[in-house]
Design a protein around this motif. Structure first.
Motif, PDB file in Angstrom:
ATOM      1  N   PRO A  44      -4.257  19.510  -1.462  1.00 56.03           N
ATOM      2  CA  PRO A  44      -3.983  20.365  -2.627  1.00 56.03           C
ATOM      3  C   PRO A  44      -4.368  19.678  -3.944  1.00 56.03           C
ATOM      4  O   PRO A  44      -4.522  20.340  -4.961  1.00 56.03           O
ATOM      5  CB  PRO A  44      -2.465  20.579  -2.572  1.00 56.03           C
ATOM      6  N   THR A  70      -3.603  24.986  -2.890  1.00 56.44           N
ATOM      7  CA  THR A  70      -2.494  24.531  -2.048  1.00 56.44           C
ATOM      8  C   THR A  70      -2.448  25.318  -0.738  1.00 56.44           C
ATOM      9  O   THR A  70      -2.386  24.730   0.346  1.00 56.44           O
ATOM     10  CB  THR A  70      -1.156  24.720  -2.809  1.00 56.44           C
ATOM     11  N   SER A  79       0.883  24.156  -9.966  1.00 52.96           N
ATOM     12  CA  SER A  79      -0.494  24.098  -9.487  1.00 52.96           C
ATOM     13  C   SER A  79      -1.349  25.079 -10.277  1.00 52.96           C
ATOM     14  O   SER A  79      -0.937  26.203 -10.531  1.00 52.96           O
ATOM     15  CB  SER A  79      -0.562  24.461  -8.006  1.00 52.96           C
ATOM     16  N   ALA A  89      -5.337  24.557   1.777  1.00 51.90           N
ATOM     17  CA  ALA A  89      -5.487  23.163   2.225  1.00 51.90           C
ATOM     18  C   ALA A  89      -4.836  22.954   3.593  1.00 51.90           C
ATOM     19  O   ALA A  89      -5.063  21.926   4.234  1.00 51.90           O
ATOM     20  CB  ALA A  89      -4.859  22.215   1.202  1.00 51.90           C
TER      21      ALA A  89
END
Ligand code: SAM
Length: 273
Positions: free
Chosen positions: A151, A181, A175, A184
């Motif tokens: 991430p 995220t 984020s 990933a």
């Protein structure tokens, strides 16, 4: 903007920001992302008669790889600066267009193969980006999509994120891209591709070194500005992080080269026939 101010989804969702960095991206990032783009395109069964779409093409790295097969390539990006860079390559079988990957202005089932390398993961609505890729792929056509396995992304961002977490463990960081995220994780990545309308997702991991040229004084702001945590640090914190980064580079460099291994997940999938 003041340091520490919440930046929301900035800077990934701002085409103007990408416009400004197009020249630097061409020089510094494209030679690195080219390894992954070539690996992604190699998984697609394409020939000179194929029509291929590259979504969030940037300076055109995956489009160029696909064009080398002789295929007819459409390369789209929402940044006019990036599109200009692709056109500047002057490759006859690449047509570059400025377009939002979340709402493609392209007909259904128009392409034999679609790709997106480190693109869709950054979209505010990455699910819409994946759905749009599926929509424009013909039945039986294929897709290759690359995301980072961390991430934190890749290259210097891997190091800087780790350093910031170590020095400032209490720092709350939003984020900048939820797809970075979510995708990933290999299981979630495969499920997202299926939810978008593809079948038979297969994921491979590909690792290449990012080569940091130590002789080039990049300046911390230029190197790290895209990292989500960087935007939230004050001047003193930035200086401390930059110092720690410099010490790690000093310890690990070989001559003027410092290598940062970075791993991508590449999913290949197809549209049901
Ligand atoms: C990390 S770069 C990847 C570029 C290229 N595919 C590569 O691997 O080198 C991400 C690209 O996504 C583009 N981008 C971000 N959001 C987009 C959107 N909603 N629609 C189209 N392009 C977008 C940016 O302009 C940028 O060129």
């Amino acid at each position: 903007m003041q340091h520490g101010e919440q930046t929301g989804h900035l800077p990934f969702s701002d085409p103007g920001r990408w416009d400004k960095m197009a020249a630097t991206y061409d020089a510094q990032s494209q030679p690195f992302t080219a390894h992954f783009a070539e690996a992604a395109v190699a998984t697609l069964a394409i020939s000179p008669s194929s029509k291929v779409l590259d979504v969030a093409t940037g300076t055109g790295v995956a489009a160029l790889a696909a064009a080398r097969t002789g295929a007819q390539v459409t390369a789209i990006d929402f940044s006019a600066g990036m599109v200009q860079r692709v056109r500047a390559h002057g490759v006859a079988n690449i047509e570059a267009q400025q377009m939002d990957g979340q709402a493609l202005d392209l007909p259904d089932a128009a392409f034999d193969a679609v790709t997106s390398v480190f693109g869709v993961m950054l979209f505010v609505d990455w699910r819409a980006g994946l759905r749009e890729m599926a929509r424009v792929t013909r039945p039986g056509g294929s897709a290759a999509i690359a995301v980072w396995k961390s991430p934190d992304g890749a290259a210097v961002h891997l190091m800087v994120s780790r350093i910031i977490r170590t020095l400032y463990p209490d720092l709350a960081v939003q984020s900048p891209a939820t797809g970075l995220t979510a995708l990933a994780d290999p299981g979630r990545f495969a499920a997202a591709v299926v939810a978008a309308g593809f079948v038979d997702p297969k994921i491979t991991e590909v690792t290449h070194d990012f080569i940091l040229d130590v002789a080039d004084d990049h300046g911390a702001d230029r190197l790290f500005e895209f990292g989500p945590q960087w935007q939230t640090l004050n001047e003193a914190q930035r200086a401390a992080v930059a110092r720690e980064f410099a010490m790690e580079v000093e310890r690990g460099r070989s001559g003027n080269v410092f290598l940062i291994p970075s791993t991508a997940l590449i999913v290949t999938a197809r549209r049901p026939s």
